[in-house]
Structures are given as C-alpha cells and as structure tokens.
Design an enzyme around this catalytic site. Sequence first.
Site, PDB file in Angstrom:
ATOM      1  N   ASP A  32       0.853  -1.188   0.000  1.00  0.00           N
ATOM      2  CA  ASP A  32       0.000   0.000   0.000  1.00  0.00           C
ATOM      3  C   ASP A  32       0.886   1.234   0.000  1.00  0.00           C
ATOM      4  OD1 ASP A  32       0.713   0.541   2.732  1.00  0.00           O
ATOM      5  OD2 ASP A  32      -0.622  -1.111   3.270  1.00  0.00           O
ATOM      6  N   LYS A  54      -4.796   2.572   0.646  1.00  0.00           N
ATOM      7  CA  LYS A  54      -5.878   3.493   0.976  1.00  0.00           C
ATOM      8  C   LYS A  54      -5.239   4.853   1.160  1.00  0.00           C
ATOM      9  CE  LYS A  54      -6.119   0.448   4.923  1.00  0.00           C
ATOM     10  NZ  LYS A  54      -6.727  -0.061   6.072  1.00  0.00           N
ATOM     11  N   MET A 169      -1.071   9.025  13.359  1.00  0.00           N
ATOM     12  CA  MET A 169      -2.361   9.305  12.699  1.00  0.00           C
ATOM     13  C   MET A 169      -3.097  10.461  13.373  1.00  0.00           C
ATOM     14  SD  MET A 169      -3.657   5.417  12.069  1.00  0.00           S
ATOM     15  CE  MET A 169      -3.237   4.789  13.680  1.00  0.00           C
TER      16      MET A 169
HETATM   17  N1  SAH Z   1       2.825   0.514  11.105  1.00  0.00           N
HETATM   18  C1  SAH Z   1       3.276   1.886  10.936  1.00  0.00           C
HETATM   19  C2  SAH Z   1       2.247   2.877  11.377  1.00  0.00           C
HETATM   20  C3  SAH Z   1       0.966   2.840  10.601  1.00  0.00           C
HETATM   21  S1  SAH Z   1      -0.167   4.049  11.086  1.00  0.00           S
HETATM   22  C4  SAH Z   1       4.602   2.065  11.673  1.00  0.00           C
HETATM   23  O1  SAH Z   1       5.013   1.220  12.442  1.00  0.00           O
HETATM   24  O2  SAH Z   1       5.249   3.091  11.421  1.00  0.00           O
HETATM   25  C5  SAH Z   1       0.222   5.374  10.025  1.00  0.00           C
HETATM   26  C6  SAH Z   1       0.833   6.502  10.781  1.00  0.00           C
HETATM   27  O3  SAH Z   1       2.220   6.298  10.974  1.00  0.00           O
HETATM   28  C7  SAH Z   1       0.767   7.837  10.086  1.00  0.00           C
HETATM   29  O4  SAH Z   1      -0.490   8.450  10.254  1.00  0.00           O
HETATM   30  C8  SAH Z   1       1.841   8.604  10.791  1.00  0.00           C
HETATM   31  O5  SAH Z   1       1.429   9.046  12.051  1.00  0.00           O
HETATM   32  C9  SAH Z   1       2.874   7.530  11.006  1.00  0.00           C
HETATM   33  N2  SAH Z   1       3.914   7.545   9.964  1.00  0.00           N
HETATM   34  C10 SAH Z   1       4.223   6.557   9.123  1.00  0.00           C
HETATM   35  N3  SAH Z   1       5.251   6.898   8.323  1.00  0.00           N
HETATM   36  C11 SAH Z   1       5.605   8.149   8.668  1.00  0.00           C
HETATM   37  C12 SAH Z   1       6.607   9.064   8.221  1.00  0.00           C
HETATM   38  N4  SAH Z   1       7.449   8.746   7.241  1.00  0.00           N
HETATM   39  N5  SAH Z   1       6.667  10.273   8.811  1.00  0.00           N
HETATM   40  C13 SAH Z   1       5.818  10.615   9.784  1.00  0.00           C
HETATM   41  N6  SAH Z   1       4.865   9.795  10.250  1.00  0.00           N
HETATM   42  C14 SAH Z   1       4.751   8.578   9.714  1.00  0.00           C
END
Ligand code: SAH
Length: 492
Positions: A32, A54, A169
């Site tokens: 995704d 999504k 998020m």
């Molecule tokens: N499984 C992922 C998180 C999924 S939820 C993990 O472990 O990182 C998605 C959220 O992750 C986003 O809304 C944001 O808050 C955060 N996120 C993911 N990648 C990011 C990035 N490169 N920079 C800032 N926030 C990020």
Amino acid sequence: MVYLVGAGPGDKDYITVKGLRLIEKCDVIIYDRLANMELLTYTKASCEKIYVGKQNGYHTMNQEAINKILVEQGKENKLTVRLKGGDPFVFGRGGEEILALEDQGIPYEVVSGVTSAISVPASAGIPLTHRKLSQSIHIITGHTATSKNQLTQDYEHLAKVEGTLVFLMGLSNIEKITEQLIKYGKNPCTPAAVVSKGTTNAQISVRASLEKIGQIVREKNLQAPAIIIVGEVAALNFTCTRLEEKRKLRVGVTGTQSFVNRCTAMLQENNITSLDMGFMVVKETGQETWQQVFETLPLSTWLAFTSANGVRLFFAECERRRFDRRELAHVKLAVIGSGTREALENNGIYPDYCPNVYTAEELAKGLCGQLSSEDRVLMPRAVKGSKMVNEIFAGEQKVLYDIPTYDVVYDREKWERKREEMRGLDCLVFGSTSGVEGFFQMAGEKEIQQLSNMRIIAIGPVTREALQKRGVEHVEIGEQCCIESLVKLIVR
Ligand code: SAH
C-alpha cells in the site's frame, strides 16, 4: 507462505536485511501507499505486484478485501510478501490480517520493521527517552474512531503521564489532541514537535509549545503522514548542524538504476540529500544476441565493455550458461572507465586497458592504438551505444564485433510518482545521454522550465553535449567521467 514484512518508515534503506531478502525472492507482493514503492524495484521480474492502498479518508480497499486477497494468494502456495509501512504490529492491522490467514490454515510469519513511532522522531533529532527527562514512551493513535468525531483515548489519564507521548495518525486532530491534554492538566508550555514525512527527502519538523504547535503546523501546512511528540524531549535536537547544512542540498540523479544507486549512495555517504530520479530500465535484447556474443567470443582477441550494466549482464549470462571463466583466458579486457572497471573487478578480472578520459570515443581511439591487424574486438553494449566507436574502428581498419546486448527503456509509472519531488531540487545529475533522452521524453514544459533554476551536472562531455542540444546551457562536468568526480563537483 505469507510474510508480513515491515518496510520501515519512508526511506527505503530502513528495510531489514530479512525483509529485503524476502522481497527479492517473493512471487507476489501486496503493498500500500505507506511503504516506499522503490522497494518494489528489488522484486524479480516475474513477481506479481498488487496494490491495496488506501488514502486518508478515501478508502480504495477495505480491510476485509485486503484480507481476502492475502488468503487467495496464500492458498496458491506462492511465496507472498505483504509489505506494510513501519512495523506490521504498530497500528498496522497486522493482527487482523493474521487472523484471516489463521482462519484458513495458511502459514505465515511476521518480519518486524522499523516503526515510524521511533525512527521518525529520531530522524528529527528527538530521542524518545533521555536521562532525567523521560523514562517512558507511550505510542497512541490520534485517529478518531467514534461516530461523534470524539477522540477515543482517555485524555484525563494521558495528561498525567510523565513520559513522552507519541501520536500516530493524529495530524488532522492535532488541535483536539493538544486542547484535551491541556484541559486535563498538561502544562501548555510542555515542548511538542511534529515531524512530517520523516526519513524521506521531504521531511519537515516543527517544534513549539503544546499550546502553540497546532496553529504553527497549520500555518506551515504540514502534510500527513506525520507524528506528534509531546514531552520534554521534544525540545531536544540531536542533529549535527554541520551535516544539516549539507543535507539541505537536494540532488536528483537520473540514469540507469545501477548508476543512480551508486551515485545516490555516494552522495549519501557525503551527507547530501539525494533523490532517485532513475526512470530507465535496462532490458536485455534476448537469447539470440547472447548466442551471437558467445559464438563470437572464441574468434575475438579483446573483450571491451562500455558500461557497468554491460559487464553485469555479461556475467549474469555467463552464469545462466554455466560458462567457465577459464574460457576467457585468450582475450584481453578493456573498460571505458572507473565504474566499469569496478564492475569487472568484482568478477575477479582486471582490465588490460582503460583510457585516461572515460568516454566511448577515447576508449575506441586508445584501444585501436593498441591493436595489431590480427586483433578482433568484441563489444557487447547498449543498442543506442555511440556510433562514433564504429566510425573510429572503421577509420583505423580494425575489426569490431559490436553486439547490442541490452536496450534502455523508460519507466513512465515511476516518473509519475517522482515528478512532484522534482520541485525544490538544487541540482540534477545526468548519468548518460540516454538519461538525457529519457528525461526529455517524459518531462513536461514545467519540469523543463525548472531546469533553469538548478545546477545541472553531466557525467561527461558527451552527456553535456546532449543537454546543450536540448537547450540546457548551464551544464557542469567533473574532472573525469566518473561518479567520484561528480560528487566532488557537487560538494565544491
Ligand atoms: N505501522 C506503521 C504505522 C501505521 S499508522 C509504523 O510502524 O510506522 C500510520 C501513521 O504512521 C501515520 O499516520 C503517521 O502518524 C505515522 N507515519 C508513518 N510513516 C511516517 C513518516 N514517514 N513520517 C511521519 N509519520 C509517519
């Protein structure tokens, strides 16, 4: 077997070794938007790629549909990778996907990844724990899940927590989050930070008090994905300012993937932010031409390579044919320059000739100077290789077997993904004339205009000429046609 692989936060190099090995091997990859799409370039050619992304607020595929695809692929007994941003078990709905697989008795394994919750603050210089400042980390979803658009967390409790709060998020709710924390007793002066697009070239971070951060984030128009950090550590900034200055320089690199990979790696070693703008894919011309190469080889006295790609493909074909390297004993080897030399030396073979100036013309001239009338040169190279080589050989009355083993084609899909990022580049590097052709085939007027606001660097005089023919006059070149020279020029 289905592997749930954590892709890391954004920068593709945060993938784990274990994750990358699976990506290279898998038959199917399901991905995704949150995972870096460049990781897909490591899959084998036959790998099926399924997008189940999504976008914020706009669900292109719901979780049940994704689970269904996972189950379908898992049942096919193919090696399936489900690539997930960050770590699969940190707000990644990895658990739900696993329950669906378990339900159908499909074997699976989770390959943990580098979660954005920790790595994104780190890339902005924020340590989530620090002696005396913070002794715990709390990772919280900032997403509203209730029908009344209420935050789902117990903010009365969160406001009293002493450690560092990390919201994922949460960007669209930042005002609500900060208000609730203050309402339940968190000091409005508590340091806070927001890091958007962490670990990527577009990373932006903002620091302010809890009271003010929401407003500043809106003013600066920070975009998702972003992480909110609340706590004393948010005021720290462990980034080396000297390196920061260099990192601000944004350099895009075009050319074949192997050139781009080598060049961006060297720029990164020099702490320069680099962007992979490689839209060219090397495509072999097929078995017939390889047949020709290996039939011509015994008749030849020299084997000459004009690119690292040419070398790489030649030895890959040797492997496929189980061609014993001892059968190369009768030929001398020539290379065009240092990158090609390195590629050859990686195969345990040291060239007999390399020109002082790394161009096809110099290679042809220099090599002809070494040849007797008995010599015959085999040159497996690109379809669009310089015709000057043929002219020089003809002029010198020397025998050249010029066999096109590969062509360079353009990847429009990748171009579409990358064109946005072209904005704000300080410098664009062109690695070959075919890179120049590719760029102008795909670029619109807007991108071509942007060239006038950046430094343009070409690998050598031939590439510079190709750019000048297209009306780009301000082209710089390094001392030699090699990546080392390019990087030196950029740093200077
Ligand atoms: N499984 C992922 C998180 C999924 S939820 C993990 O472990 O990182 C998605 C959220 O992750 C986003 O809304 C944001 O808050 C955060 N996120 C993911 N990648 C990011 C990035 N490169 N920079 C800032 N926030 C990020």
